[in-house]
Design an enzyme around this catalytic site. Structure first.
Site, PDB file in Angstrom:
ATOM      1  CB  THR A 342      -0.924   0.049   1.227  1.00  0.00           C
ATOM      2  OG1 THR A 342      -0.117   0.225   2.410  1.00  0.00           O
ATOM      3  CG2 THR A 342      -1.747  -1.218   1.356  1.00  0.00           C
ATOM      4  CB  SER A 343       1.574   3.979  -1.740  1.00  0.00           C
ATOM      5  OG  SER A 343       2.053   5.323  -1.756  1.00  0.00           O
ATOM      6  N   PRO A 344       0.293   5.720   0.764  1.00  0.00           N
ATOM      7  CG  PRO A 344       1.402   7.140   2.284  1.00  0.00           C
ATOM      8  CD  PRO A 344       1.563   5.843   1.513  1.00  0.00           C
TER       9      PRO A 344
END
Length: 821
Positions: A342-344
């Protein structure tokens, strides 16, 4: 959307209709009326006798039952009542002159503090058998760690018999995966390299703060109730390795693809466990799980913070201050989940080379074929502030749905039921674990190794040199790296075959000099309370890896414990990275793609299957009737007292000639409009001399009473107060303390506030001089309001003889006004 957030029809209360019927009947005269009156008096007399004759324990239980809104029914059903406690403590290590942990960039050295880091502790215990309990720690750190966990356990043992129930089996040490905290505290050599070794001060700050948070949670233990629910969080995460995710079977991916907004490539579910004490019905805390990397703040940042999880916790705890449903000292923990891919940085990865193009889908490179110019963009990427504004926004996007879920659970609780509070933990050697897959195939894991794409980094933090994600190997990178790999340790043919298709760059699991580089022994741990099960993962599980692990555990719990009373469908969450950092855990299909996550999966293609296999073998120990624990297993080494360190120590501090510590160098102006950056600088000293845990380096004070008359002056002018000054300054110091104690000045911002920034810089290595700058970002601060303010700086100077002396500095006063003035 979780069923807990669906609208529910309120049941009509029978109390008021019954009262009206009684009034109608009692209006008649005669024997019937007398009979009715007698019938009404019987329960009243019974209640009075109950209170008069029952002991204090019975009375408090009845009172508690009424307060939680369950009436008599709650008092007779105790399977939803637990001992609960929460605690929070400061774990902020050195904020300057130390490499930061996360991006593995030796040039990312701390220069100050944006937000203090905390340990948040959550304890759940069975009131009928208090030895059955667990502690879930959420640290504002990159991960949990073996040495940190050993330190916590050792410190708890030193506290005596009251803490004898806390041990390996029931303490989970998880990190929020912030990449903006100080490093040099991890147990193994590999992560110590960029930080120049191990730093005892950084390590002790985490251990001591974690223990203090556990003590506070333990001392606050009280009877209470747990509610669990979930909601969707949109706009806070994307999959940064979508090319690898798409290698998973299409039919499996389709199960999670519910809409264009929730296509299954990452999990959008946030799960919340709410802690409500029985005595007054107030909530003492919440613990949430949601996956998004702690990489909102970018690799060029040098200020310490808890990244987006730290922001979310800060906003939630701030919202609880004046909330009548929340108890004083409310604690909000925002734990990671299956965070691996995941990445913000939700706008995706773009080439910062002027082309205006996105990075390549397969290997995250730009037109030059390299990864260095491929950078992910947060929602506010156009603001040039090292990702700070984007970070606050991503934290806010987690806080807001979490707060709505909290409010919903207050109105429509979804209780955790089942008096069992169970846990297990074991150490397991992953270097050569032979087991059978569900299809009958015999497989094994391998000693830890990292692939070539590990060195490529990710779009959240690109690596160096000519490494790329996917298909990076010895044939398409510089021959230098093959030489470096061989110097460390040339992998055997057996090791190469075991890790295939991963091309091995660093055979770290087979290097033991001067001590182990990475773990081969891992922690396997699960907690269970009622229908909730918590997998405590030592590595960063990817989206699909976490789903498979959770599904397997849920199915096993259902199969084994179906006959337990009040058993319902298990709710399974995964938290981590925890206990010992084991890098990544991908599915076998993702591993085959060999992007960063697959190359960082330590124990070969069957790593996930091995974790699931070992976890399921110990699930019987979570039975409600279980009274024993699995064997401890092979204990990993504790390197905290043998690790190398090349980190220079503070030699001395000195003020410039004709100056003194804390003296204002550049003062504030008299008036600012809201939205301004307000700052002042002071003659400073190295913050490493005193971490000021549970205290502050910088605060904003607000004038809360009118200025004193000329007959009663107060020393509030710009200047400094040092404990080494003459008698006149000693009197000045006492006067300043007195006026603050009298309430004339109130602290309204401190080191824990996101928008108050403390920066330190060395102005002369030779002379030992330094400068501090305090900045209040009133434009971004949503709570900034008009008033009269000043800054206060607290520091500690070190003499050449090693003596530490405290001092303070106070800026001039300034007025903050609305922009239209």
């Amino acid at each position: 959307m979780s069923p807990t957030l669906q609208d529910e029809k309120a049941e009509a209360s029978p109390i008021f209709p019954a009262s009206r019927r009684h009034r109608r009947v009692s209006s008649r005269r005669g024997p019937v009326a007398a009979l009715i009156v007698a019938l009404l008096l019987v329960p009243i007399i019974w209640i009075l006798l109950f209170f008069l004759l029952a002991g204090p324990t019975h009375k408090s239980k009845l009172w508690s039952a009424f307060h939680v809104g369950k009436g008599w029914e709650a008092a007779s059903h105790r399977e939803d009542e637990y001992l609960i406690g929460v605690g929070k403590a400061d774990v902020t290590g050195p904020c300057v002159e130390l490499n930061m942990m996360g991006y593995a960039d030796p040039n990312q050295i701390g220069t100050g503090l944006r937000q203090r880091l905390y340990s948040r502790a959550f304890i759940v215990a069975d009131p009928g058998n208090p030895a059955d309990r667990f502690v879930y720690l959420v640290l504002d750190t990159q991960s949990g760690d073996t040495a940190v966990r050993y330190g916590i356990l050792s410190s708890l043992q030193e506290l005596g018999a009251e803490y004898e129930n806390y041990s390996h089996h029931n303490i989970a040490v998880t990190g929020t995966h912030s990449h903006s905290g100080p490093g040099a505290w991890l147990n193994y050599l590999l992560p110590q390299i960029t930080s120049k070794g191990f730093d005892q001060q950084s390590y002790r700050a985490i251990v001591d703060g974690a223990v203090l948070s556990i003590r506070r949670a333990h001392e606050s233990l009280t009877l209470g109730h747990l509610s669990v629910g979930s909601t969707k969080v949109f706009g806070a995460n994307i999959n940064r390795s979508l090319f690898a995710y798409l290698a998973n079977p299409e039919e499996e991916r389709a199960k999670y693809n519910t809409s264009s907004e929730d296509d299954g490539s990452v999990e959008k579910d946030l799960t919340m466990l709410k802690f409500q004490r029985a005595s007054d019905g107030k909530n003492i805390g919440v613990l949430t799980w949601f996956p998004t990397h702690g990489t909102s703040v970018l690799g060029n940042n040098t200020l310490i913070s808890g990244d987006n999880k730290g922001v979310a916790a800060y906003l939630f705890e701030k919202s609880a201050i004046d909330d009548e449903t929340a108890a004083e000292g409310f604690v909000a923990g925002f734990s990671q989940a299956n965070v691996g891919d995941t990445s913000p940085n939700v706008l995706g990865a773009w080439c910062e080379d002027g082309s205006g193009e996105q990075c390549s889908f397969e290997n995250s490179t730009c037109s030059d074929g390299r990864s260095q110019k491929c950078h992910a963009r947060g929602p506010m990427f156009t603001v040039s502030d090292e990702g700070t504004t984007s970070c606050f926004e991503i934290g806010k996007r987690q806080f807001e749905p979490a707060r709505k879920l909290y409010d919903h659970l207050n109105q429509a609780p979804s209780p955790v039921r089942g008096r069992w509070v169970k846990s297990f933990h074991t150490f397991h050697n992953m270097s050569n674990h032979e087991f059978q897959l569900p299809n009958g195939t015999e497989v094994r894991t391998c000693p830890a190794a990292l692939g070539y794409s590990f060195a490529a980094g990710t779009s959240d933090g690109p690596g160096a040199f000519d490494f790329t994600q996917h298909e990076s190997n010895s044939t398409n990178t510089s021959p230098l790296w093959r030489l470096v790999s061989g110097v460390l340790k040339e992998p055997t043919e057996e090791q190469i075959a075991c890790h295939a298709p991963k091309p091995i760059l660093l055979d770290v699991g087979e290097v033991f000099s001067p001590y182990q580089w990475t773990p081969n022994v891992v922690d396997v741990q699960v907690f269970r309370v009622g229908q909730l099960a918590i997998i405590v993962s030592p590595g960063e599980a990817t989206t699909m890896a976490g789903r498979r692990w959770k599904e397997a555990v849920g199915n096993e719990i259902t199969a084994l414990f179906a006959e337990e009373s009040h058993s319902t469908k298990p709710i399974v969450v995964l938290g981590g990275p925890a206990n010992s950092y084991t890098h990544y855990i991908t599915t076998e299909e993702e591993y085959g793609i060999q992007r960063y996550e697959g190359a960082s999966t330590l124990y070969g293609p069957h790593t996930l299957a091995a974790y699931i296999n070992v976890t399921l073998s110990w699930i019987p120990y979570l039975s409600s009737s279980a009274s024993s624990r699995p064997p401890l297993g092979p204990e990993p080494p504790n390197n905290s007292n043998r690790s190398l360190s090349f980190i220079p120590q503070v030699i001395r501090d000195s003020p410039p000639f004709f100056k003194k510590f804390g003296e204002v160098k550049q003062d504030v102006e008299e008036v600012y409009q809201k939205g301004a950056l307000i700052s002042a600088s002071f003659v400073g000293a190295n913050p490493r001399n005193n971490l000021r845990l549970e205290r502050n380096y910088a605060v904003v004070e607000k004038l809360v009473t009118p200025p004193p008359s000329p007959m009663n002056p107060v020393a509030a002018d710009a200047g400094s107060v040092s404990s080494g000054d003459d008698d006149d300054n000693d009197d000045l110091r006492k006067e300043l303390v007195r006026t603050r104690d009298d309430g004339r000045w109130k602290v309204v911002r401190d080191d824990g506030d996101w928008h108050l920034v403390f920066r330190w810089r060395r102005t002369s290595e030779l002379l030992g001089t330094s400068e501090v700058r305090i900045t209040w970002e009133t434009g971004a601060d949503p709570w900034a309001e008009p008033g009269r303010y000043r800054f206060r700086y607290s520091g500690d100077a070190k003499s050449l003889a090693g003596e530490i002396t405290e001092f303070e500095g106070v800026s001039g006063e300034f007025e903050l006004v609305d922009p239209d003035r």
